[in-house]
Write a protein that holds these residues in place. Structure first.
Motif, PDB file in Angstrom:
ATOM      1  N   LEU A   1     -11.863  22.524 -18.446  1.00  0.00           N
ATOM      2  CA  LEU A   1     -10.859  22.929 -17.470  1.00  0.00           C
ATOM      3  C   LEU A   1     -11.460  23.256 -16.110  1.00  0.00           C
TER       4      LEU A   1
ATOM      5  N   LEU B   1      -3.999  34.005 -16.721  1.00  0.00           N
ATOM      6  CA  LEU B   1      -5.121  33.374 -16.024  1.00  0.00           C
ATOM      7  C   LEU B   1      -6.191  34.414 -15.720  1.00  0.00           C
TER       8      LEU B   1
ATOM      9  N   MET C   1      -0.807  22.290 -17.345  1.00  0.00           N
ATOM     10  CA  MET C   1      -0.082  23.486 -17.761  1.00  0.00           C
ATOM     11  C   MET C   1       1.405  23.193 -17.878  1.00  0.00           C
TER      12      MET C   1
ATOM     13  N   ASP D   1      -5.403  37.517 -17.516  1.00  0.00           N
ATOM     14  CA  ASP D   1      -5.523  37.256 -18.950  1.00  0.00           C
ATOM     15  C   ASP D   1      -5.862  38.500 -19.762  1.00  0.00           C
TER      16      ASP D   1
ATOM     17  N   ARG E   1      -9.823  26.818 -22.775  1.00  0.00           N
ATOM     18  CA  ARG E   1      -8.803  25.807 -23.054  1.00  0.00           C
ATOM     19  C   ARG E   1      -7.434  26.376 -22.709  1.00  0.00           C
ATOM     20  N   ILE E   2      -6.449  25.502 -22.651  1.00  0.00           N
ATOM     21  CA  ILE E   2      -5.064  25.933 -22.521  1.00  0.00           C
ATOM     22  C   ILE E   2      -4.492  26.060 -23.921  1.00  0.00           C
TER      23      ILE E   2
ATOM     24  N   VAL F   1      -4.852  30.288 -20.061  1.00  0.00           N
ATOM     25  CA  VAL F   1      -5.799  29.312 -19.521  1.00  0.00           C
ATOM     26  C   VAL F   1      -7.159  29.982 -19.396  1.00  0.00           C
TER      27      VAL F   1
ATOM     28  N   LEU G   1      -4.876  20.594 -13.079  1.00  0.00           N
ATOM     29  CA  LEU G   1      -4.788  21.694 -14.035  1.00  0.00           C
ATOM     30  C   LEU G   1      -3.358  22.232 -14.101  1.00  0.00           C
TER      31      LEU G   1
END
Length: 301
Positions: free
Chosen positions: A44, A77, A56, A122, A16-17, A13, A52
Motif C-alpha cells: 500500500l 488510517l 478503498m 487507526d 493491508r486494507i 488501512v 489507494l
C-alpha cells in the motif's frame, strides 16, 4: 430498524486494507482484504494516493452491494486525522493532505451509494473496537498499538492530536530513530522500524531472544524498551488519570507485564493515580474494522 441494527461498513488501512460489515456493534460479515496475500502487506505504501483511495472505494462498494442500505462508513488510517483530512501520516506519506471523507463520499455517490463517511486515527479505532468487544462503550479506554510505529488510541473520541507515540521519553541526543525524525520519542525506541535501524545486525525478535539468554546489550535495550512504554503511559496517567490501558499490535509479544508495571509504579507515586490496570491483547484487524464502524455510526446524523 433501530440505529444499532443498521448496517455500517468499517475499513482499516495499514499494511493491508481490511473491511467488513458491522451491526449491533459486531462484525456480521467475513472480512475482505487487499492485497489478498499477506506476503504483499507492504504494497500500500507504494500506491499513489489516487489509486489507494480508489481501492478503498472499491472495497466499500463490494460490501455495500451485499446489504440493502449502508448507514455509515468508518475508515481507520494512521496519522493525524482531523475534520476528515489526513494532516500527516509518516507510515502512508502519500496520504498527507488527502481529504479522505470528501473524496470517498463523492466517489461512492457517483456509484449510487449515499452515506456518511467518518475517517479516524487507526489507534482510536482499535480503542473503540476493544471497548465494543468488552462492553465498555460507556467508559474511557486507552490503548497502545506496538508495531511499525507506536500508536496511542482513546475512546470515546475527543478533540486533540493524540500522537502519543511521539511522546518524548528520552533527552539523549542520539535518540533519533523515530520515523518522523523527532528526537527522544517513544516510537524511536519501541517502533519496529526504529529497532531495525538501531540493531542493523539483528531483527527485533532476535534482540529479545538474545536478551533472554543474557546478552548485555540486548538486556539493556529490553529495559529501555519497557521504560519508554512506562514513561509514555505514566505521562498519560498524570494528564488524564488512572484507568484501563490495553496493549496490542504485533510487537505486544515482547511485553513483560511485571517489568512494565514495576517501572510505571516507580514513575507514578501519587496515590490517587495508582489505580491503573494494563492488559495485553493480540493484534487483530477485526478490532480496527469494528471500531471504525462504531465511531462512524456514533457520528452519523
Amino acid at each position: 430498524m433501530t440505529k444499532n441494527e443498521m448496517k455500517n461498513i468499517g475499513l482499516t488501512v495499514s499494511q493491508r486494507i481490511v473491511a467488513g460489515i458491522v451491526a449491533n456493534n459486531k462484525i456480521t460479515s467475513e472480512l475482505q482484504c487487499f492485497p489478498a496475500s499477506e506476503e504483499e502487506e507492504d504494497g500500500l505504501v507504494e500506491l499513489p494516493r489516487e489509486t489507494l483511495i480508489k481501492v478503498m472505494c472499491d472495497e466499500i462498494i463490494t460490501l455495500a452491494k451485499t446489504v440493502e442500505t449502508v448507514y455509515s462508513v468508518g475508515v481507520a488510517l494512521p496519522g493525524i486525522i482531523r475534520n476528515g483530512i489526513v494532516e500527516d501520516s509518516p507510515n502512508l506519506p502519500q496520504m498527507k493532505g488527502a481529504k479522505v471523507e470528501e473524496e470517498l463520499c463523492t466517489a461512492l455517490k457517483n456509484q449510487g451509494i449515499s452515506t456518511t463517511v467518518k475517517v479516524v486515527n487507526d489507534a482510536d479505532a482499535v480503542a473503540a473496537g476493544l471497548a465494543a468487544v468488552h462492553g465498555k462503550l460507556e467508559t474511557v479506554v486507552r490503548i497502545w498499538t506496538l508495531g511499525t510505529g507506536i500508536g496511542f488510541g482513546r475512546y470515546p473520541l475527543t478533540e486533540g492530536i493524540w500522537e502519543g507515540g511521539h511522546t518524548v521519553v528520552s533527552l539523549d541526543d542520539k535518540e533519533t530513530y523515530c520515523g518522523c525524525g523527532g528526537r527522544g520519542h517513544v516510537e524511536g525506541i519501541m517502533g519496529h522500524r526504529a529497532m531495525r535501524l538501531r540493531f542493523l545486525d539483528m531483527e527485533p525478535e532476535d534482540v529479545f531472544a538474545a536478551a533472554k539468554k543474557g546478552d548485555p546489550r540486548c538486556v539493556e535495550f529490553k529495559k529501555l524498551w519497557h521504560k519508554a512504554l512506562a514513561a509514555a503511559t505514566a505521562s498519560s496517567i498524570h494528564i488524564s488519570g488512572a484507568g484501563k490501558f490495553y496493549l496490542t499490535g504485533y510487537n505486544v509479544r515482547f511485553v513483560e507485564l511485571p517489568m512494565l508495571r514495576d517501572y510505571i509504579e516507580q514513575m507514578v507515586r501519587m496515590s490517587p493515580l495508582q489505580g491503573f490496570s494494563i492488559e495485553t491483547r493480540p493484534e487483530d484487524a477485526k478490532n480496527e474494522v469494528l471500531g471504525a464502524a462504531v465511531l462512524a455510526q456514533q457520528s452519523a446524523k
